[in-house]
Design a protein around this motif. Structure first.
Motif, PDB file in Angstrom:
ATOM      1  N   SER A  99      43.320   8.917  62.455  1.00  0.00           N
ATOM      2  CA  SER A  99      42.105   9.149  61.672  1.00  0.00           C
ATOM      3  C   SER A  99      42.079   8.276  60.420  1.00  0.00           C
ATOM      4  O   SER A  99      41.052   7.678  60.066  1.00  0.00           O
ATOM      5  CB  SER A  99      42.006  10.628  61.288  1.00  0.00           C
ATOM      6  N   VAL A 100      43.219   8.179  59.734  1.00  0.00           N
ATOM      7  CA  VAL A 100      43.312   7.338  58.535  1.00  0.00           C
ATOM      8  C   VAL A 100      43.159   5.867  58.916  1.00  0.00           C
ATOM      9  O   VAL A 100      42.411   5.117  58.267  1.00  0.00           O
ATOM     10  CB  VAL A 100      44.649   7.576  57.798  1.00  0.00           C
ATOM     11  N   ARG A 101      43.827   5.460  59.976  1.00  0.00           N
ATOM     12  CA  ARG A 101      43.727   4.058  60.406  1.00  0.00           C
ATOM     13  C   ARG A 101      42.310   3.707  60.843  1.00  0.00           C
ATOM     14  O   ARG A 101      41.819   2.597  60.578  1.00  0.00           O
ATOM     15  CB  ARG A 101      44.728   3.790  61.529  1.00  0.00           C
ATOM     16  N   ASP A 102      41.645   4.648  61.504  1.00  0.00           N
ATOM     17  CA  ASP A 102      40.262   4.406  61.929  1.00  0.00           C
ATOM     18  C   ASP A 102      39.353   4.206  60.718  1.00  0.00           C
ATOM     19  O   ASP A 102      38.477   3.329  60.728  1.00  0.00           O
ATOM     20  CB  ASP A 102      39.748   5.574  62.769  1.00  0.00           C
ATOM     21  N   ASP A 103      39.552   5.025  59.694  1.00  0.00           N
ATOM     22  CA  ASP A 103      38.791   4.849  58.451  1.00  0.00           C
ATOM     23  C   ASP A 103      38.976   3.438  57.908  1.00  0.00           C
ATOM     24  O   ASP A 103      38.020   2.744  57.564  1.00  0.00           O
ATOM     25  CB  ASP A 103      39.292   5.830  57.371  1.00  0.00           C
ATOM     26  N   GLU A 104      40.236   3.047  57.791  1.00  0.00           N
ATOM     27  CA  GLU A 104      40.541   1.752  57.184  1.00  0.00           C
ATOM     28  C   GLU A 104      39.923   0.605  57.977  1.00  0.00           C
ATOM     29  O   GLU A 104      39.336  -0.314  57.408  1.00  0.00           O
ATOM     30  CB  GLU A 104      42.057   1.593  57.050  1.00  0.00           C
TER      31      GLU A 104
END
Length: 216
Positions: free
Chosen positions: A168-173
């Protein structure tokens, strides 16, 4: 009729202007109540995604990054401390902090969001880092922030020990880098309009009014 405004706020816990930007956003939202109804969602961004190991004292790290002297960076930070103080934001130890990785902190913000506490968690992390100069990559510090906002530390520990919210964090970035966000804070309003930087509350108020007028 109540105007509805959706804000996707891209920020990093290690970014002082992100803390200032949110405090100004709060002022703007308050000024527009009750005529406007705001929905806010936090999104992850890492200023220093490759950081590993021991943290470096912030002033020499920033001086090297920006090609400035430590004294110049100290003066810049003093100005930010003054701005934060006027907004009621605790930056009292921001010059004593060290560089750190914020990935796990972002994962906990994602977890907190599911319980309606993402903003409280983000503010607790800002306070830990800028107000107390604590290492927000340290799991003990993170769990103390969890306790402060009234969430379950045992469950948070399970999150930290797992790979939950990593994607989820990587997708945001990835999403916001591909959308052209290269600096934070960045406010994406109604999934269409980009406001960059920690704008003054009055500027945000006018922007929200203009956006609402365009969409009527």
């Amino acid at each position: 009729m109540t105007q509805k405004i959706q804000i996707d706020l891209v920020s990093d816990i290690a970014c002082p202007w992100c803390a200032i930007g949110y405090a100004r956003l709060e002022q703007a939202m308050k000024a527009l109540t009750p005529d406007y109804q705001f929905t806010l969602q936090w999104h992850a961004f890492e200023l220093n995604p490759d950081h590993t190991g021991e943290g470096e004292p912030i002033l020499p790290a920033l001086a090297r990054k920006y090609g400035r002297t430590e004294e110049e960076m100290r003066a810049t930070q003093e100005q930010m401390i003054h701005t934060a103080r006027e907004l009621g934001v605790n930056f009292e130890k921001m010059q004593e902090r060290t560089t750190c990785n914020t990935f796990d902190a972002h994962r906990l913000v994602k977890w907190s969001e599911e319980q309606g506490q993402a903003t409280a968690m983000k503010q607790a992390l800002f306070d830990a880092y800028f107000g107390k100069a604590l290492d927000v990559s340290d799991h003990g510090v993170l769990l103390n922030c969890v306790r402060q906002v009234g969430l379950d530390q045992v469950e948070a520990q399970k999150v930290l020990e797992s790979d939950r919210y990593v994607q989820s964090v990587r997708d945001d970035e990835t999403t916001y880098q591909q959308a052209g966000v290269s600096a934070v804070p960045a406010f994406i309003v109604n999934r269409k309009y980009l406001i960059s930087g920690a704008q003054e509350a009055d500027t945000l108020v006018q922007a929200f009014r203009d956006i609402s007028a365009e969409t009527e």
